[in-house]
Design a protein around this motif. Structure first.
Motif, mmCIF file in Angstrom:
data_model
loop_
_atom_site.group_PDB
_atom_site.id
_atom_site.type_symbol
_atom_site.label_atom_id
_atom_site.label_comp_id
_atom_site.label_asym_id
_atom_site.label_seq_id
_atom_site.Cartn_x
_atom_site.Cartn_y
_atom_site.Cartn_z
ATOM 1 N N ASP A 170 0.831 -1.213 0.000
ATOM 2 C CA ASP A 170 0.000 0.000 0.000
ATOM 3 C C ASP A 170 0.863 1.259 0.000
ATOM 4 N N ASP A 171 1.977 1.192 0.736
ATOM 5 C CA ASP A 171 2.892 2.338 0.786
ATOM 6 C C ASP A 171 3.604 2.533 -0.541
ATOM 7 N N GLY A 172 3.764 1.466 -1.273
ATOM 8 C CA GLY A 172 4.481 1.528 -2.542
ATOM 9 C C GLY A 172 5.925 1.116 -2.433
ATOM 10 N N PHE A 173 6.421 0.900 -1.183
ATOM 11 C CA PHE A 173 7.818 0.515 -1.083
ATOM 12 C C PHE A 173 8.129 -0.219 0.225
ATOM 13 N N ILE A 174 7.715 0.325 1.396
ATOM 14 C CA ILE A 174 8.214 -0.207 2.651
ATOM 15 C C ILE A 174 7.180 -0.069 3.757
ATOM 16 N N ASP A 175 7.256 -1.019 4.720
ATOM 17 C CA ASP A 175 6.518 -0.899 5.979
ATOM 18 C C ASP A 175 7.484 -1.317 7.088
ATOM 19 N N ALA A 176 7.607 -0.454 8.119
ATOM 20 C CA ALA A 176 8.512 -0.733 9.232
ATOM 21 C C ALA A 176 7.725 -0.736 10.522
ATOM 22 N N ALA A 177 8.021 -1.720 11.392
ATOM 23 C CA ALA A 177 7.351 -1.807 12.692
ATOM 24 C C ALA A 177 8.228 -2.640 13.614
ATOM 25 N N GLY A 178 8.484 -2.129 14.805
ATOM 26 C CA GLY A 178 9.263 -2.877 15.780
ATOM 27 C C GLY A 178 10.655 -3.181 15.288
ATOM 28 N N SER A 179 10.963 -4.461 15.165
ATOM 29 C CA SER A 179 12.318 -4.871 14.780
ATOM 30 C C SER A 179 12.383 -5.402 13.353
ATOM 31 N N SER A 180 11.400 -5.078 12.504
ATOM 32 C CA SER A 180 11.403 -5.624 11.143
ATOM 33 C C SER A 180 10.907 -4.597 10.151
ATOM 34 N N ALA A 181 11.340 -4.805 8.915
ATOM 35 C CA ALA A 181 10.890 -3.981 7.792
ATOM 36 C C ALA A 181 10.587 -4.900 6.625
ATOM 37 N N ALA A 182 9.442 -4.660 5.970
ATOM 38 C CA ALA A 182 9.061 -5.407 4.775
ATOM 39 C C ALA A 182 9.223 -4.487 3.578
ATOM 40 N N ILE A 183 9.948 -4.969 2.562
ATOM 41 C CA ILE A 183 10.262 -4.139 1.404
ATOM 42 C C ILE A 183 9.664 -4.792 0.162
ATOM 43 N N THR A 184 8.968 -4.027 -0.644
ATOM 44 C CA THR A 184 8.444 -4.544 -1.904
ATOM 45 C C THR A 184 9.508 -4.440 -2.988
ATOM 46 N N THR A 185 9.327 -5.229 -4.034
ATOM 47 C CA THR A 185 10.257 -5.198 -5.171
ATOM 48 C C THR A 185 9.461 -5.024 -6.456
ATOM 49 N N TYR A 186 10.146 -4.601 -7.471
ATOM 50 C CA TYR A 186 9.507 -4.404 -8.766
ATOM 51 C C TYR A 186 9.212 -5.758 -9.415
#
Length: 558
Positions: free
Chosen positions: A433-449
């Motif tokens: 939804d963000d278009g690239f990244i979501d960060a929370a606590g001790s982790s980050a999820a990154i989208t790719t093309y």
């Protein structure tokens, strides 16, 4: 006549004619029935027992013709005509049988006219009742009347033959055995349907056909006062008693059901630590098989002989799937290795061949697996060689570059891999939804093309914030993460897995547990249509200590 007896027995017991036999009886039962049928055909086709007398009386000649015609009709004609009208066949066969009995009784000089009339009356009653039942169905009164008429008629014919000297004891004894289907009337239904007695009695029913054939053969002998004619291939004094003795032995067995409980052939206790095949004497191998087979392969209630029979079948079945199917049918179970360890004591040569085949198959599988793994590793090495450090002149305290294999949907994580306390975690759907990244606590999820393809990933850890360096990147975003365990890593590519870094990348929490700032760089290029192993996307992760948790977009997606 014999068809009357068998139909009467099946109707009286409510049996459908489809007899249910225990699986272990099928082979011997069918072999025995085949032998009886072969004997019946031989008896029908072998001709008169003694030389034929020239110029037979008219009644005798026609009685013999009708007897032979009745046998042929029972074998072929009635079966075909039943397709058109079963009641009609019943009536026609009864009329033919009455004519046969009438001529047969006229050909026997040793009985009175009253005897002939009584026998003919019983046969007539049986024929009328059977014909009526073909149209109206069975009922208890009709069954009782049919039983009395059919059995009475048959017994009177046998008595008449006994008084006449031309029929051998073997022929008369076969006639008495032909009454065996009447035992259906005294056996419980379960004996008939499930313990195999019905199969035995239906096989004995061939005696009726043999009796009629022998009656026709020996009717060609000149009628004399009671003598003992010589039966073909057997002294007269021995032929009848031997056949009667055989019947006396066979018929009681028909009423004997299978054992209700298992009776074991071996009483010796099984050792807890069973010795291997090489240490077991030949005479003890069946017991050794049973000891192993009873440890879960077969139900405990099966008797030894049935387990030995199933073991022989397992030895003969060529495929593992077929062997497992047989075990399931008897509520058994067992792995192939466990089964082989037990069957080795029954068929060691077969098991030796199977083990050799399995060893060859396993070796071939390992060779194919090694070749596949080598080819895959060569591919990964080639992909890795195409990834390079985008900041070679700005080395980090810890750094690494690797091809990253993307799975369905793409994306990857940077996280503290030892933080399992249930705190906040990054959500890939939020990153999308963000278009690239979501960060929370001790982790980050990154989208790719891209997805289902490799990309290049470089990670660098610094003691302090490095220069921003936006040139050449399509997206740059910075977030804050917390490492409770002093760990921030990108997952490695697992053996047999779907996604991860091909080369192990270092832990980026350079200052141990605490807060960090993480900067994500991303850029992409056109995919090489001739080589899809050339990465078309590249990411750079920069990590340094920092307290802020704010997300900063240094360069928006463009």
């Amino acid at each position: 006549m014999s068809g009357d007896l068998f139909a009467l027995a099946m109707a009286a017991t409510g049996a459908s004619g489809a007899l249910v036999v225990r699986e272990s009886w099928l082979g011997p039962s069918f072999a025995g029935i085949a032998g009886l049928n072969a004997w019946m055909v031989w008896q029908v086709l072998r001709g008169p027992a003694l030389p034929r007398v020239r110029g037979l009386p008219r009644d005798v000649a026609w009685a013999r013709r009708l007897l032979y015609a009745g046998i042929a009709a029972d074998w072929v004609i009635w079966e075909l005509l039943e397709l058109l009208s079963r009641p009609g066949v019943t009536v026609a066969s009864r009329v033919m049988w009455l004519a046969t009995v009438y001529l047969l009784l006229r050909a026997v000089p040793g009985v009175s006219a009253r005897f002939r009339a009584a026998a003919l009356a019983l046969c007539l009653i049986g024929g009328l009742v059977r014909s009526m039942m073909a149209f109206l169905g069975f009922g208890p009164p009709a069954l009782t009347l049919l039983w009395l008429a059919v059995s009475g008629c048959t017994v009177m014919i046998l008595i008449a033959q006994r008084r006449d000297g031309r029929w051998s004891r073997a022929t008369i004894g076969t006639g008495w055995i032909s009454l065996a289907p009447l035992l259906f009337l005294v056996l419980p239904d379960e004996e008939i349907m499930f313990h195999g007695a019905g199969l035995v009695l239906s096989a004995v029913d061939v005696a009726g056909t043999v009796w009629l054939a022998r009656t026709a053969h020996e009717l060609a002998v000149e009628a004399v006062e009671p003598v003992e004619p010589v039966d073909a291939g057997m002294p007269a004094a021995a032929a009848g008693p031997r056949l009667l003795l055989a019947g006396a032995l066979v018929l009681p067995l028909a009423a004997v059901g299978s054992e209700e409980a298992a009776r074991f052939s071996f009483s010796a206790a099984c050792d807890a630590a069973a010795p291997p095949y090489a240490q077991v004497a030949a005479q003890d191998r069946e017991q050794a098989f049973l000891c192993r087979a009873r440890r879960g392969m077969f139900p405990a209630e099966l008797p030894d002989q049935r387990i030995l029979g199933y073991g022989a079948r397992l030895c003969a079945l060529p495929g593992a799937g077929e062997r497992q199917a047989l075990l399931r049918r008897v509520d058994g179970a067992g792995e192939e290795d466990e089964m082989s360890d037990a069957l080795e004591f029954l068929c060691p040569q077969v098991i030796a061949v199977r083990r050799a085949d399995r060893a060859r198959e396993q070796a071939e599988y390992e060779r194919r697996r090694a070749r596949t793994e080598a080819a895959w590793n060569a591919r990964l090495a080639k992909i890795n060689a195409r990834c390079a450090d985008p900041w070679p002149k700005l080395p980090g305290r810890r750094q690494g570059t690797s091809a990253y294999m993307l799975f369905e949907g793409g994306g990857y994580y940077l996280h503290d891999d030892r933080d399992h306390d249930g705190g906040p975690a990054a959500d890939p759907s939020e990153a999308i939804d963000d278009g690239f990244i979501d960060a929370a606590g001790s982790s980050a999820a990154i989208t790719t093309y891209g997805s289902n393809e490799p990309m290049c990933l470089t990670v660098k850890a610094y003691r302090a914030a490095p220069p921003l360096r936006l040139e050449g990147w399509d997206k740059v975003v910075e977030v804050g993460l917390v490492s409770r365990n002093g760990r921030l890593i990108v997952p490695p590519y697992p053996e047999g897995g779907d996604a991860g870094a091909i080369r192990p990348l270092p832990n980026l929490a350079i200052a141990g547990p605490g807060r960090y700032r993480v900067r994500f760089y991303a850029r992409w290029s056109e995919q090489d249509q001739d080589d899809f192993d050339v990465p078309a996307e590249e990411h750079l992760i920069v990590v340094y200590p920092g307290r802020s948790s704010k997300q900063v977009i240094h360069r928006p997606w463009r």
